[in-house]
Design a protein around this motif. Structure first.
Motif, mmCIF file in Angstrom:
data_model
loop_
_atom_site.group_PDB
_atom_site.id
_atom_site.type_symbol
_atom_site.label_atom_id
_atom_site.label_comp_id
_atom_site.label_asym_id
_atom_site.label_seq_id
_atom_site.Cartn_x
_atom_site.Cartn_y
_atom_site.Cartn_z
ATOM 1 N N SER A 176 1.161 -1.312 0.239
ATOM 2 C CA SER A 176 -0.190 0.038 0.119
ATOM 3 C C SER A 176 0.984 1.067 0.253
ATOM 4 O O SER A 176 2.314 1.038 0.534
ATOM 5 N N VAL A 177 0.401 2.495 -0.088
ATOM 6 C CA VAL A 177 1.274 3.423 -0.124
ATOM 7 C C VAL A 177 1.556 3.687 0.901
ATOM 8 O O VAL A 177 2.558 4.760 1.373
ATOM 9 N N ASP A 178 1.219 3.889 2.163
ATOM 10 C CA ASP A 178 1.251 4.113 4.124
ATOM 11 C C ASP A 178 2.556 3.258 3.683
ATOM 12 O O ASP A 178 3.047 3.228 4.232
ATOM 13 N N LYS A 179 2.665 1.823 2.985
ATOM 14 C CA LYS A 179 3.486 0.846 3.555
ATOM 15 C C LYS A 179 5.120 1.306 2.907
ATOM 16 O O LYS A 179 5.816 1.325 3.904
ATOM 17 N N ILE A 180 5.039 1.304 1.365
ATOM 18 C CA ILE A 180 5.986 2.093 0.687
ATOM 19 C C ILE A 180 6.562 3.187 2.018
ATOM 20 O O ILE A 180 8.070 3.686 1.942
ATOM 21 N N TYR A 181 5.784 4.277 2.661
ATOM 22 C CA TYR A 181 6.235 5.590 3.141
ATOM 23 C C TYR A 181 7.245 4.774 3.987
ATOM 24 O O TYR A 181 7.898 5.398 4.842
#
Length: 228
Positions: A176-181
């Motif tokens: 997810s975008v959050d996990k990548i961040y």
């Protein structure tokens, strides 16, 4: 104490002084420049581990300075700007910036972002493995920080490389975008903008033959991104 040297580039001497005080209190060495031209000269002659770069400056603005720096260096760059519109943020990130802070900003937040960038950079250097990832015509040499597609070397920013490495090392896993961040920036996600999406877009522009129909970095709609 930290030994990293941070270059602060802003035409407002008060802002430079405030940032310098906070960074020095954290143990960083600080260099200063009041425009993009001065920044380029300092980068050529002095070892700098991170740059805080204002957008609106005389003689040479931050966007142009970032472009020039990226021609020869992958130093992490945090952009500063009084502009809040998404298009300005996208422009800054597209030119090669690693992060973006909107004025007025909290100095504590800025210092936290500096630490996150330097921590990510240090983590990447310490944990590189002597191996190469092959995905079709794409080759990723993690030890040498080198990516080639069909034998042609591709110039990636440190964050683009880290995002690609994350997904290439976990093929088939959807991030997810959050996990990548969280995994790349090394801090808990609290963003509401499209920082990660812009970096993914830039990465695709560089490694994909047709970014609209990506072969490597695929979108899983409503979930995130993956490399198969």
């Amino acid at each position: 104490m930290n030994k990293a040297t941070v270059l602060v580039v802003d035409d407002d001497p008060e802002i430079r002084d405030f940032i310098q005080i906070f960074l020095c209190n954290e143990g960083y060495d600080v260099l200063e420049a009041e425009n993009g031209l001065q920044a380029l000269e300092i980068v050529k002659t002095s070892p700098v581990q991170l740059i805080i770069l204002d957008v609106m400056m005389p003689h040479m603005d931050g966007i142009r300075a970032c472009q020039k720096i990226r021609e020869t260096s992958k130093i992490p760059i945090i952009m500063l700007s009084a502009k809040e519109e998404d298009i300005d943020k996208i422009t800054g990130l597209t030119t090669g910036a690693d992060d973006y802070v909107t004025k007025p900003f909290s100095l504590l937040e800025l210092v936290a972002r500096v630490k996150a960038q330097l921590r990510r950079q240090s983590y990447s250097v310490k944990d590189q493995e002597e191996d190469v990832i092959l995905i079709g015509d794409l080759s990723m040499d993690k030890a040498r920080h080198k990516v080639t597609v069909k034998g042609k070397e591709i110039s990636l920013t440190p964050l683009e490389f880290a995002i690609l490495e994350l997904m290439a090392s976990h093929r088939g896993y959807v991030f997810s975008v959050d996990k990548i961040y969280e995994r790349v920036w090394k801090e808990t996600s609290s963003i509401s903008d499209n920082t990660v999406v812009v970096h993914i877009r830039n990465l695709r522009e560089k490694i994909e033959e047709n970014p609209r129909e990506p072969r490597y970095v695929k979108t899983v709609w409503g979930v995130g991104y993956k490399i198969e």
